[in-house]
Design a protein around this motif. Structure first.
Motif, PDB file in Angstrom:
ATOM      1  N   GLY A 132       0.815  -1.216   0.000  1.00  0.00           N
ATOM      2  CA  GLY A 132       0.000   0.000   0.000  1.00  0.00           C
ATOM      3  C   GLY A 132       0.838   1.251   0.000  1.00  0.00           C
ATOM      4  N   ASP A 133       0.153   2.369   0.183  1.00  0.00           N
ATOM      5  CA  ASP A 133       0.831   3.656   0.187  1.00  0.00           C
ATOM      6  C   ASP A 133       0.890   4.216   1.604  1.00  0.00           C
ATOM      7  OD1 ASP A 133      -1.797   5.122   0.532  1.00  0.00           O
ATOM      8  OD2 ASP A 133      -2.109   4.239  -1.432  1.00  0.00           O
ATOM      9  N   THR A 134       1.794   5.172   1.808  1.00  0.00           N
ATOM     10  CA  THR A 134       1.935   5.798   3.124  1.00  0.00           C
ATOM     11  C   THR A 134       1.388   7.215   3.136  1.00  0.00           C
ATOM     12  OG1 THR A 134       4.168   6.562   2.597  1.00  0.00           O
ATOM     13  CG2 THR A 134       3.970   4.442   3.719  1.00  0.00           C
ATOM     14  N   ASP A 135       1.331   7.859   1.982  1.00  0.00           N
ATOM     15  CA  ASP A 135       0.907   9.260   1.899  1.00  0.00           C
ATOM     16  C   ASP A 135      -0.195   9.464   0.871  1.00  0.00           C
ATOM     17  OD1 ASP A 135       2.799  10.094   3.783  1.00  0.00           O
ATOM     18  OD2 ASP A 135       4.344  10.265   2.255  1.00  0.00           O
ATOM     19  N   ASP A 136      -1.147   8.552   0.797  1.00  0.00           N
ATOM     20  CA  ASP A 136      -2.251   8.658  -0.149  1.00  0.00           C
ATOM     21  C   ASP A 136      -1.861   8.261  -1.571  1.00  0.00           C
ATOM     22  OD1 ASP A 136      -4.890   9.094   0.362  1.00  0.00           O
ATOM     23  OD2 ASP A 136      -4.871  11.223  -0.144  1.00  0.00           O
ATOM     24  N   MET A 137      -0.570   8.136  -1.856  1.00  0.00           N
ATOM     25  CA  MET A 137      -0.128   7.794  -3.198  1.00  0.00           C
ATOM     26  C   MET A 137       1.236   7.120  -3.130  1.00  0.00           C
ATOM     27  SD  MET A 137      -1.269   7.902  -6.315  1.00  0.00           S
ATOM     28  CE  MET A 137      -2.568   9.102  -6.155  1.00  0.00           C
ATOM     29  N   CYS A 138       1.384   6.057  -3.878  1.00  0.00           N
ATOM     30  CA  CYS A 138       2.644   5.319  -3.982  1.00  0.00           C
ATOM     31  C   CYS A 138       3.200   5.578  -5.386  1.00  0.00           C
ATOM     32  CB  CYS A 138       2.364   3.831  -3.767  1.00  0.00           C
ATOM     33  SG  CYS A 138       3.698   2.707  -4.197  1.00  0.00           S
ATOM     34  N   ASN A 147       1.843   6.122 -10.528  1.00  0.00           N
ATOM     35  CA  ASN A 147       1.326   6.563  -9.238  1.00  0.00           C
ATOM     36  C   ASN A 147       0.182   5.628  -8.898  1.00  0.00           C
ATOM     37  OD1 ASN A 147       2.690   9.099  -8.443  1.00  0.00           O
ATOM     38  ND2 ASN A 147       1.976   9.770 -10.445  1.00  0.00           N
ATOM     39  N   VAL A 148       0.256   4.999  -7.742  1.00  0.00           N
ATOM     40  CA  VAL A 148      -0.706   3.968  -7.378  1.00  0.00           C
ATOM     41  C   VAL A 148      -1.320   4.294  -6.023  1.00  0.00           C
ATOM     42  CG1 VAL A 148      -0.986   1.506  -6.961  1.00  0.00           C
ATOM     43  CG2 VAL A 148       0.703   2.291  -8.601  1.00  0.00           C
ATOM     44  N   SER A 149      -2.606   4.088  -5.908  1.00  0.00           N
ATOM     45  CA  SER A 149      -3.279   4.167  -4.621  1.00  0.00           C
ATOM     46  C   SER A 149      -3.587   2.737  -4.205  1.00  0.00           C
ATOM     47  CB  SER A 149      -4.560   4.989  -4.754  1.00  0.00           C
ATOM     48  OG  SER A 149      -5.197   5.083  -3.509  1.00  0.00           O
ATOM     49  N   GLY A 150      -3.076   2.325  -3.062  1.00  0.00           N
ATOM     50  CA  GLY A 150      -3.240   0.946  -2.631  1.00  0.00           C
ATOM     51  C   GLY A 150      -2.012   0.123  -2.973  1.00  0.00           C
ATOM     52  N   GLY A 165       6.590   7.114  -0.984  1.00  0.00           N
ATOM     53  CA  GLY A 165       5.223   7.042  -0.492  1.00  0.00           C
ATOM     54  C   GLY A 165       4.632   5.647  -0.469  1.00  0.00           C
ATOM     55  N   CYS A 166       5.471   4.613  -0.669  1.00  0.00           N
ATOM     56  CA  CYS A 166       4.991   3.229  -0.706  1.00  0.00           C
ATOM     57  C   CYS A 166       5.385   2.489   0.572  1.00  0.00           C
ATOM     58  CB  CYS A 166       5.599   2.480  -1.895  1.00  0.00           C
ATOM     59  SG  CYS A 166       5.353   3.275  -3.491  1.00  0.00           S
TER      60      CYS A 166
END
Length: 71
Positions: A17-23, A43-46, A63-64
């Motif tokens: 998943g992501d740590t800041d809303d976006m990976c 850019n991935v969410s989740g 951010g991942c």
């Protein structure tokens, strides 16, 4: 940023998943940080899955969650 073959082995990796809303992840052919250097990115969410090739020079991520090798 991880150097392929030294800091990270080629293979398929999954982030849970992501740590800041976006990976964000990026595979590059060199360390120049230019648009021409990018082989693939997203850019991935989740959760995210990336296959790092032996021919890639670097794998960059932000951010991942941690990446785990799956193959």
């Amino acid at each position: 940023m991880f150097r392929v073959g030294a800091d990270i082995a080629p293979g398929t990796y999954k982030s849970t998943g992501d740590t800041d809303d976006m990976c964000y992840w990026e595979r590059t052919k060199d360390a120049e940080h230019s648009l021409d250097s990018i082989i693939a990115n997203d850019n991935v969410s989740g959760s995210a899955v990336v296959t790092v090739s032996a021919s890639d020079a670097y794998f960059k991520t932000s951010g991942c969650q941690d990446w785990k090798k799956t193959g």
